[in-house]
Each structure stands twice: as structure tokens, then as C-alpha cells.
Design a protein around this motif. Structure first.
Motif, PDB file in Angstrom:
ATOM      1  N   GLY A   1      26.443  -9.632 114.013  1.00 50.84           N
ATOM      2  CA  GLY A   1      26.385  -8.870 112.437  1.00 50.84           C
ATOM      3  C   GLY A   1      27.616  -7.881 112.094  1.00 50.84           C
ATOM      4  N   CYS A   2      28.714  -8.461 112.565  1.00 51.48           N
ATOM      5  CA  CYS A   2      29.613  -7.507 111.126  1.00 51.48           C
ATOM      6  C   CYS A   2      30.037  -8.243 110.779  1.00 51.48           C
ATOM      7  N   SER A   3      29.359  -8.082 109.335  1.00 54.65           N
ATOM      8  CA  SER A   3      29.991  -8.724 107.881  1.00 54.65           C
ATOM      9  C   SER A   3      31.375  -9.063 107.569  1.00 54.65           C
ATOM     10  N   PHE A   4      31.562  -8.214 107.212  1.00 56.59           N
ATOM     11  CA  PHE A   4      33.461  -7.684 107.325  1.00 56.59           C
ATOM     12  C   PHE A   4      33.569  -8.954 107.795  1.00 56.59           C
ATOM     13  N   CYS A   5      34.017  -8.597 109.355  1.00 53.51           N
ATOM     14  CA  CYS A   5      34.336  -9.798 110.089  1.00 53.51           C
ATOM     15  C   CYS A   5      34.289 -11.228 110.145  1.00 53.51           C
ATOM     16  N   VAL A   6      32.797 -10.841 110.050  1.00 53.97           N
ATOM     17  CA  VAL A   6      32.969 -12.954 109.679  1.00 53.97           C
ATOM     18  C   VAL A   6      33.074 -13.521 108.243  1.00 53.97           C
ATOM     19  N   ASP A   7      32.794 -12.615 106.955  1.00 50.74           N
ATOM     20  CA  ASP A   7      33.818 -12.698 106.110  1.00 50.74           C
ATOM     21  C   ASP A   7      35.190 -12.823 106.281  1.00 50.74           C
ATOM     22  N   ALA A   8      35.729 -12.361 106.912  1.00 44.73           N
ATOM     23  CA  ALA A   8      37.174 -13.200 107.093  1.00 44.73           C
ATOM     24  C   ALA A   8      36.942 -13.940 107.831  1.00 44.73           C
ATOM     25  N   GLY A   9      36.537 -14.182 109.403  1.00 40.24           N
ATOM     26  CA  GLY A   9      36.566 -15.661 109.935  1.00 40.24           C
ATOM     27  C   GLY A   9      36.141 -16.383 109.191  1.00 40.24           C
ATOM     28  N   LEU A  10      35.420 -16.276 108.118  1.00 41.11           N
ATOM     29  CA  LEU A  10      34.701 -17.883 107.174  1.00 41.11           C
ATOM     30  C   LEU A  10      36.513 -17.762 106.190  1.00 41.11           C
ATOM     31  N   LYS A  11      36.906 -17.078 106.161  1.00 40.15           N
ATOM     32  CA  LYS A  11      38.242 -16.677 105.239  1.00 40.15           C
ATOM     33  C   LYS A  11      39.154 -18.038 106.045  1.00 40.15           C
ATOM     34  N   ASN A  12      39.531 -17.113 107.499  1.00 42.31           N
ATOM     35  CA  ASN A  12      40.460 -17.864 108.017  1.00 42.31           C
ATOM     36  C   ASN A  12      40.210 -19.461 108.150  1.00 42.31           C
ATOM     37  N   LEU A  13      39.390 -19.411 108.511  1.00 43.63           N
ATOM     38  CA  LEU A  13      39.119 -20.899 109.037  1.00 43.63           C
ATOM     39  C   LEU A  13      38.810 -21.848 107.795  1.00 43.63           C
ATOM     40  N   ARG A  14      38.667 -22.051 106.859  1.00 45.36           N
ATOM     41  CA  ARG A  14      38.787 -22.511 105.535  1.00 45.36           C
ATOM     42  C   ARG A  14      40.306 -22.423 105.323  1.00 45.36           C
ATOM     43  N   LYS A  15      41.607 -21.408 104.901  1.00 46.03           N
ATOM     44  CA  LYS A  15      42.748 -21.533 104.886  1.00 46.03           C
ATOM     45  C   LYS A  15      43.225 -22.121 105.730  1.00 46.03           C
ATOM     46  N   LEU A  16      43.342 -22.853 106.966  1.00 45.41           N
ATOM     47  CA  LEU A  16      43.380 -23.152 108.488  1.00 45.41           C
ATOM     48  C   LEU A  16      42.926 -24.505 108.237  1.00 45.41           C
ATOM     49  N   GLY A  17      42.220 -24.879 106.953  1.00 45.39           N
ATOM     50  CA  GLY A  17      41.729 -26.214 106.491  1.00 45.39           C
ATOM     51  C   GLY A  17      40.303 -26.620 107.396  1.00 45.39           C
ATOM     52  N   ALA A  18      39.773 -25.822 107.981  1.00 48.12           N
ATOM     53  CA  ALA A  18      38.972 -26.528 109.170  1.00 48.12           C
ATOM     54  C   ALA A  18      37.118 -26.528 107.874  1.00 48.12           C
ATOM     55  N   SER A  19      36.659 -27.628 107.918  1.00 50.21           N
ATOM     56  CA  SER A  19      35.637 -28.822 107.589  1.00 50.21           C
ATOM     57  C   SER A  19      34.955 -27.541 107.667  1.00 50.21           C
ATOM     58  N   ASP A  20      33.879 -27.701 106.521  1.00 51.02           N
ATOM     59  CA  ASP A  20      32.617 -26.925 106.370  1.00 51.02           C
ATOM     60  C   ASP A  20      31.634 -26.723 106.703  1.00 51.02           C
ATOM     61  N   ASP A  21      32.146 -28.184 107.894  1.00 50.36           N
ATOM     62  CA  ASP A  21      30.549 -28.656 108.937  1.00 50.36           C
ATOM     63  C   ASP A  21      31.208 -27.228 109.887  1.00 50.36           C
ATOM     64  N   ARG A  22      32.479 -27.731 110.018  1.00 49.91           N
ATOM     65  CA  ARG A  22      33.123 -26.807 111.583  1.00 49.91           C
ATOM     66  C   ARG A  22      32.410 -25.436 110.936  1.00 49.91           C
ATOM     67  N   VAL A  23      32.761 -25.242 109.931  1.00 52.12           N
ATOM     68  CA  VAL A  23      32.928 -23.379 109.596  1.00 52.12           C
ATOM     69  C   VAL A  23      31.357 -23.168 109.403  1.00 52.12           C
ATOM     70  N   GLY A  24      30.643 -23.526 108.708  1.00 48.49           N
ATOM     71  CA  GLY A  24      29.323 -23.647 108.660  1.00 48.49           C
ATOM     72  C   GLY A  24      28.451 -23.412 109.734  1.00 48.49           C
TER      73      GLY A  24
END
Length: 150
Positions: A48-71
Motif C-alpha cells: 500500500g505504498c502509493s508513492f512507490c506504486v506511482d513510481a512503478g507505474l511511471k517506470n513501466l510506461r517509460k519502458l514501453g510496457a503495455s497498459d494491459d501488463r501495467v494495469g
């Protein structure tokens, strides 16, 4: 919303650099960066670490991960977007994060499945990524580090 205080790792001299070096070492064993970020995201979701969840989502998107894989990392068991190796890594990371949930911290079937997909250095990398993420989560969540404040 504002954090309760600055991150403890930035307050105490000599802490942040070794933690960053540990993270860099964990990421240096040839595992895909996308997998390492998925581990970071899933562990942070559990804690439940919102700061790290937010960072993880952003980092995965920067790497080009699909919305399906990220979400759908939160529901990786039921979602069709992950390889068997990724599933094994996520299961290991979850077990190593939820140590108190089992009498055997990491059940043999979880360990054996991960060991079928990864060599010893890669397993060490997964465990180090999990441990460092848990460290960050345990520093950020209590101080209510604000998501997106990096």
C-alpha cells in the motif's frame, strides 16, 4: 496532501547512496528491466505504498510496457499477459513480501517454480529487488510520502 516528514533515508547521512547501490546491484544480473519494475510495482501494491506504486507505474510506461501488463500486475495470476517466468518471479516476490502469511515463508512450490526459470544470481536479484522495494515501502508509507512527488 503533504508528507509527515522528509524520507528517513534522506535525513540520516550515509544512507541513501548504499541503498541506491544495492538497487543498482539487484538490477545488474541480466533480468529484463520490465520484470524488475513489475516486481517493484507488485510489492508496492501489497504494501500500500502509493508513492512507490506511482513510481512503478511511471517506470513501466517509460519502458514501453503495455497498459494491459501495467494495469493488471495486481491480478497477474488471472491475467493472460505474463510469461511463466514472470509469474514465477511475481509469486516469489509476493511470498518474500508476505513472510508472516505462511508457516514456511516461501513455500517449496513457489521456490522450485522460480528456480526452474532463473539461475542463482537471477534469484538473488529478484530477492534483492523485493527486499529493497520493501525497504522503500516501509520508509515511504509511514511518512505518507506523496505519490508523484519525485
Amino acid at each position: 496532501m503533504e508528507a509527515r516528514m522528509k524520507n528517513p533515508a534522506s535525513i540520516i547521512p550515509g544512507v541513501i547512496q548504499p541503498v541506491q547501490e544495492l538497487m543498482k546491484a539487484a538490477q545488474s544480473q541480466g533480468l529484463p528491466q520490465e520484470l524488475m519494475e513489475m516486481i517493484h510495482l507488485r510489492v508496492s501494491q501489497i504494501n500500500g505504498c502509493s508513492f512507490c506504486v506511482d513510481a512503478g507505474l511511471k517506470n513501466l510506461r517509460k519502458l514501453g510496457a503495455s497498459d494491459d501488463r501495467v494495469g493488471l500486475v495486481v491480478a497477474w495470476r488471472e491475467a493472460p499477459y505474463y510469461t511463466d517466468a514472470e509469474r514465477a518471479a511475481l509469486a516469489l516476490a509476493e511470498a518474500a513480501t508476505r513472510l508472516a502469511d505462511n508457516t514456511d515463508a516461501v513455500p517449496d512450490d513457489v521456490w522450485d517454480n522460480a528456480a526452474d526459470h532463473f539461475d542463482e544470481k537471477q534469484l538473488a536479484s529478484i530477492l534483492l529487488m523485493t527486499a529493497v522495494t520493501n525497504l522503500f515501502n516501509r520508509l515511504n508509507a509511514p511518512i505518507r510520502q506523496v505519490a508523484g512527488s519525485w
